[in-house]
Design a protein around this motif. Structure first.
Motif, mmCIF file in Angstrom:
data_model
loop_
_atom_site.group_PDB
_atom_site.id
_atom_site.type_symbol
_atom_site.label_atom_id
_atom_site.label_comp_id
_atom_site.label_asym_id
_atom_site.label_seq_id
_atom_site.Cartn_x
_atom_site.Cartn_y
_atom_site.Cartn_z
ATOM 1 N N ASN A 152 16.761 19.344 -35.135
ATOM 2 C CA ASN A 152 17.990 19.744 -34.441
ATOM 3 C C ASN A 152 18.663 18.551 -33.758
ATOM 4 N N ASP A 178 21.736 24.876 -33.396
ATOM 5 C CA ASP A 178 20.525 25.679 -33.190
ATOM 6 C C ASP A 178 20.392 26.817 -34.199
ATOM 7 N N THR A 180 15.250 32.298 -33.326
ATOM 8 C CA THR A 180 16.413 31.805 -32.580
ATOM 9 C C THR A 180 16.811 32.794 -31.489
#
Length: 409
Positions: A302, A320, A342
């Motif tokens: 990321n 993300d 997530t």
């Protein structure tokens, strides 16, 4: 492919943790990985258990829609379009009916019915294929439309959002509808370009024009609203449409003199069984993603993508949710687990949580569909199927990001 992804998560996590231990003296990293391994396994079971009620509800409702003839109604409505898009199929050939039935089932989220119908459609198309080991034009178009995921009723996504605490689980419905339209249109245009399909046919234009006008009207309506009003109106319209579909299903069952209650219970039983069935798969993928995240490998990935976004002066909040997009073409269960991770980590109503849901609903697992459908009929030369499918995926992801910023940014 799913096997490689799963193994890759563990191996990359181990290498990353070993580097941190040997070169940076992080003596806690392996303890963190083991903690994540056990906590994610427990969380997977709890999520699956909590899904039982909501999943039973939605699958019960979908069974009422199935019994009431809604798929047959969609089939009748879409047959003229596909007979033009696939001119190589003779009129009234069983392949045409199987194709439209499969797409109708996919649109309503009836995965259990869609896959067998899809394989049946591919087998019927194979009977018309003059080169059995090479994909025909009709087979490629059918597959790309499948991979671009025409989704009218993203039941699974609503279910997971409900379980993970979203205030309004259906607030992603309109964004998913727009994103899946973009991916499907991109896939259709790519195949039409390669196969020289006449999209100017009056029947094709009428269908595509009607769908484009509907999406355009939604875009025009929401673009004139302040963001707070847009979110409120989107939630209202989503809930009205979804509950109206429920009423249409029940009304259809009433009209056909079908016992809607018994149909609902039949579907709900399947929902309970489905919730139990997914536990091993959910444990496997969430545990793998858990150790991947705990090792710091996901953070490194990321950070790299975030650095590139900042380099190009882009808002980096979408980063993300990108792991869901990266895994989706290869594995539906892997992408679903990444979406869940997530939402668990950042919140179901976070920007990344919502974006991962929109991405999940905008496209299908391209390489899985390629393997299953073409493998079922022994096709080895897939021609431009993968390229057009990936283009549809890419369009769906880009559209998802832009739409998420528009609605929730």
């Amino acid at each position: 492919m799913l096997n490689l992804i799963w193994i890759g998560f563990f191996l990359i996590a181990f290498v990353t943790a070993a580097v941190k231990l040997i070169f940076f003296g992080n003596t806690e990293i392996f303890a963190a990985i083991m903690t994540a391994l056990f906590s994610q396994s427990k969380a997977a079971f709890e999520i699956a258990l909590g899904l039982t009620g909501v999943l039973s509800l939605w699958l019960g409702i979908m069974r009422v829609g199935e019994k009431s003839g809604f798929i047959q109604l969609l089939t009748q409505g879409l047959t003229p379009l596909f007979s033009r898009l696939m001119p190589d199929i003779p009129k009234h050939h069983p392949a045409l009916g199987a194709i439209v039935m499969n797409i109708s089932a996919n649109a309503l989220g009836l995965d259990n019915a869609a896959t067998p119908l899809g394989i049946k459609a591919m087998q019927e198309l194979q009977a018309l294929n003059p080169k059995p080991e090479t994909a025909s034009n009709a087979q490629i178009l059918f597959l790309v439309i499948n991979t671009s995921s025409v989704t009218l009723f993203p039941v699974t996504i609503f279910t997971y959002r409900t379980q993970l605490g979203a205030l309004n689980p259906t607030d992603v419905f309109i964004p998913i509808l727009i994103a899946t339209y973009c991916s499907t249109l991109a896939g259709l245009l790519a195949v039409a370009w390669m196969q020289r399909i006449n999209l100017l046919d009056k029947v094709v234009l009428a269908y595509l024009g009607g769908m484009t006008l509907l999406i355009g009207a939604l875009l025009a309506y929401f673009s004139g609203l302040p963001q707070e009003d847009m979110l409120e109106q989107s939630a209202l319209i989503s809930n009205v449409i979804l509950f109206s579909l429920v009423i249409v299903f029940i009304a259809g069952a009433l009209y056909k003199k079908i016992n809607a209650y018994e149909a609902f219970v039949e579907g709900a039983k399947e929902g309970f069984q489905t919730a139990i069935t997914i536990i091993p798969y959910l444990v496997a993928m969430l545990a793998a993603i858990g150790v991947f995240r705990a090792s710091g490998a996901l953070e490194l990935l990321n950070d790299l993508m975030r650095y590139l976004a900042v380099l190009f002066e882009l808002d980096s909040r979408f980063i993300d949710a990108l792991p869901t997009a990266l895994i989706k073409p290869f594995s539906g269960s892997g992408a679903r687990a990444m979406m869940i991770d997530t939402m668990k980590t950042l919140g179901a109503d976070s920007f990344a949580g919502r974006l991962s849901c929109i991405i999940q609903g905008s496209t299908e697992t391209t390489f899985y569909v390629l393997a299953v459908y073409f493998g079922a009929v022994g096709i080895k030369n897939i021609r431009h199927a993968a390229g057009c499918g990936i283009m549809a995926d890419f369009a769906g992801v880009i559209a998802s990001i832009l739409i998420c910023y528009w609605f929730f940014g």
